[in-house]
Write an enzyme that holds these catalytic residues in place. Sequence first.
Site, mmCIF file in Angstrom:
data_model
loop_
_atom_site.group_PDB
_atom_site.id
_atom_site.type_symbol
_atom_site.label_atom_id
_atom_site.label_comp_id
_atom_site.label_asym_id
_atom_site.label_seq_id
_atom_site.Cartn_x
_atom_site.Cartn_y
_atom_site.Cartn_z
ATOM 1 C CD GLU A 234 -25.551 -62.786 42.141
ATOM 2 O OE1 GLU A 234 -26.749 -62.444 42.145
ATOM 3 O OE2 GLU A 234 -24.954 -63.171 43.159
ATOM 4 C CB CYS A 268 -30.918 -58.220 37.297
ATOM 5 S SG CYS A 268 -29.787 -57.311 38.344
HETATM 6 P P1 NDP Z 1 -27.157 -63.348 28.626
HETATM 7 O O1 NDP Z 1 -27.432 -64.495 29.505
HETATM 8 O O2 NDP Z 1 -27.705 -63.369 27.247
HETATM 9 O O3 NDP Z 1 -25.588 -63.115 28.465
HETATM 10 C C1 NDP Z 1 -24.745 -62.973 29.581
HETATM 11 C C2 NDP Z 1 -23.316 -63.312 29.152
HETATM 12 O O4 NDP Z 1 -23.224 -64.700 28.846
HETATM 13 C C3 NDP Z 1 -22.856 -62.561 27.909
HETATM 14 O O5 NDP Z 1 -21.492 -62.230 28.036
HETATM 15 C C4 NDP Z 1 -23.071 -63.607 26.829
HETATM 16 O O6 NDP Z 1 -22.300 -63.382 25.686
HETATM 17 C C5 NDP Z 1 -22.626 -64.856 27.558
HETATM 18 N N1 NDP Z 1 -23.078 -66.117 26.976
HETATM 19 C C6 NDP Z 1 -24.056 -66.345 26.068
HETATM 20 N N2 NDP Z 1 -24.180 -67.677 25.823
HETATM 21 C C7 NDP Z 1 -23.260 -68.318 26.584
HETATM 22 C C8 NDP Z 1 -22.894 -69.680 26.794
HETATM 23 N N3 NDP Z 1 -23.504 -70.674 26.149
HETATM 24 N N4 NDP Z 1 -21.906 -69.964 27.677
HETATM 25 C C9 NDP Z 1 -21.288 -68.972 28.362
HETATM 26 N N5 NDP Z 1 -21.583 -67.654 28.202
HETATM 27 C C10 NDP Z 1 -22.557 -67.321 27.325
HETATM 28 O O7 NDP Z 1 -27.677 -62.043 29.408
HETATM 29 P P2 NDP Z 1 -27.719 -60.535 28.912
HETATM 30 O O8 NDP Z 1 -26.354 -60.049 28.580
HETATM 31 O O9 NDP Z 1 -28.796 -60.349 27.908
HETATM 32 O O10 NDP Z 1 -28.164 -59.825 30.282
HETATM 33 C C11 NDP Z 1 -29.480 -59.782 30.678
HETATM 34 C C12 NDP Z 1 -29.782 -60.817 31.744
HETATM 35 O O11 NDP Z 1 -28.860 -60.681 32.808
HETATM 36 C C13 NDP Z 1 -31.162 -60.607 32.362
HETATM 37 O O12 NDP Z 1 -31.789 -61.858 32.559
HETATM 38 C C14 NDP Z 1 -30.837 -59.952 33.689
HETATM 39 O O13 NDP Z 1 -31.845 -60.121 34.656
HETATM 40 C C15 NDP Z 1 -29.560 -60.634 34.048
HETATM 41 N N6 NDP Z 1 -28.781 -59.860 35.023
HETATM 42 C C16 NDP Z 1 -28.683 -60.328 36.302
HETATM 43 C C17 NDP Z 1 -28.025 -59.591 37.280
HETATM 44 C C18 NDP Z 1 -27.907 -60.103 38.683
HETATM 45 O O14 NDP Z 1 -27.012 -59.635 39.398
HETATM 46 N N7 NDP Z 1 -28.739 -61.016 39.151
HETATM 47 C C19 NDP Z 1 -27.437 -58.283 36.964
HETATM 48 C C20 NDP Z 1 -27.575 -57.903 35.587
HETATM 49 C C21 NDP Z 1 -28.231 -58.673 34.655
HETATM 50 P P3 NDP Z 1 -22.927 -62.528 24.471
HETATM 51 O O15 NDP Z 1 -23.619 -61.337 25.032
HETATM 52 O O16 NDP Z 1 -21.754 -62.175 23.697
HETATM 53 O O17 NDP Z 1 -23.896 -63.473 23.793
#
Ligand code: NDP
Length: 487
Positions: A234, A268
């Site tokens: 997502e 999002c």
């Molecule tokens: P990120 O993609 O930066 O992070 C999401 C999660 O992935 C965090 O827990 C992060 O850890 C983790 N992560 C980071 N790098 C890796 C990796 N290499 N492998 C596995 N996991 C990893 O997103 P954000 O937290 O900044 O959220 C914002 C984004 O999420 C926006 O693009 C938004 O549109 C999307 N979003 C989508 C939704 C949907 O349902 N479609 C709903 C809500 C948000 P850490 O934070 O510790 O780096």
Amino acid sequence: MAGDRFASVNPARPAEVIAEFDVSTLAAVDDAVARATAAQRAWAAVPVPRRAEVIAAIGEILASRKAALATLVSREAGKILVEAGGDVQEAIDMAGYIAGQGRNAWGETHPCEMPDKFGFTTRHPVGVVGMITPWNFPVAIPSWKIFPALLAGNGVVIKPSEHAPQCCAEFVRACVDAGVPADLIQVVYGFGDVGAAISSHPGIRAVSFTGSVPTGRLVASAAMASGPRLVSLELGGKNAMVVMPDADLDLVIEGALFGAFGTAGQRCTSTSRLVVHRDVVDEVVDALAARAGKLVIGDPVAPGTDVGPVIDRKSAERIAGMVETALGEGNSLVTGGKIVAVEGCEGGAFFEPTIIRGTTRDSYLTRNEVFGPVLAVVETDSFADAIETVNDCEYGLSAAVYTRDVNQAMRAVHAIDTGIVYINAPTIGAEIHLPFGGTKHTGNGYREAGKRGLEQFSETKSVYIDFSGRLQKAQIDNRDAIEATDV
Ligand code: NDP
């Protein structure tokens, strides 16, 4: 992953530490998977309605703790209190909905090609599900994943965002207090490398990820490189609101304010493109700018605040950089555009609600997710052009159309290629019993919430029962045998 510690802080006041955590090591991730695996076997043997009762009990506990949890969400993720309460309420509603599914049909029955034979499907847990979640819905998103996964009989290893780990810890505490075996839901903490360890862990059969497109690609690649695994993604959005000249413009202004600047634009589904018909664009932009300029930017827990902080300084600077790039392309700033300081919130990263005019389908600002309170206005001269503009985007999460013409509204529902479409309502505001998710780069076809939300957490088994007492070759070219049978 070297046994370090990190702190989660209040984005409105970063000197205020909410909680500290050990960064989970690889060994800790292995241990979490092993514990969840062992606990899952016993949980899968619990009848589904009984699992559902436990989930219903979690909902009751969350409801009894709603005020405290909402305050935590507000302090840790920077959402204004009313939105933080909504985040918790979604989890409560999801508990009720998923608990109800526990007494619902768990498969399908089908007729068979042969006489004295029928088929049905059953659903089975996948085993241990790895979950990686963002910070912007720190209670709701874990609930969207954990409740259906538990109902389906799975164990869980979840890594919350480094920005909102305490919200996840409190959510999981509520699950355990309600009767979920403590080992069944494991929380691991840390940064991207902990998420990466989950994505490729051999003990994890399914990975459920919500976050940005670049991270989603990494997660999916890692999961499949050592898989195959079930991977649900997502991801981001670049959601458009279309305004036709016959629309109720008061409704448009309210919807655009809420859609674009609610949660400081960090949903999002946030409205980030306003596609407005030329006949009403000046009126809409002027009214919107006047209202946006009056929104109260401030401490998210303070009553009366409309717009809280963005998640951190780095994010605010990224948003400022995106605005600068847009203006460098010749787009014009209508209102906002700057990082601002808020008294009493030293070091907080607050960004003004921002409206930018003059963008086209091909502008930098209409093509890239900002994830902040920035709205790009695109002018249009026809319904057909507006719909093409909405669809000319690599994301496909949510879209809204404002019109009083019911035929036009229905044509938009059919023509728009997003996973969610709103008519005369903003691009945000999902209800948990409808499937949630997007097309194109927003996702890979799964949906969360609703009945479809269970699909990513269970395997389907097809069962054929033949009570004819003879060998029947169930092939279509054997139709003669069916016709010859005396029924
Ligand atoms: P990120 O993609 O930066 O992070 C999401 C999660 O992935 C965090 O827990 C992060 O850890 C983790 N992560 C980071 N790098 C890796 C990796 N290499 N492998 C596995 N996991 C990893 O997103 P954000 O937290 O900044 O959220 C914002 C984004 O999420 C926006 O693009 C938004 O549109 C999307 N979003 C989508 C939704 C949907 O349902 N479609 C709903 C809500 C948000 P850490 O934070 O510790 O780096």
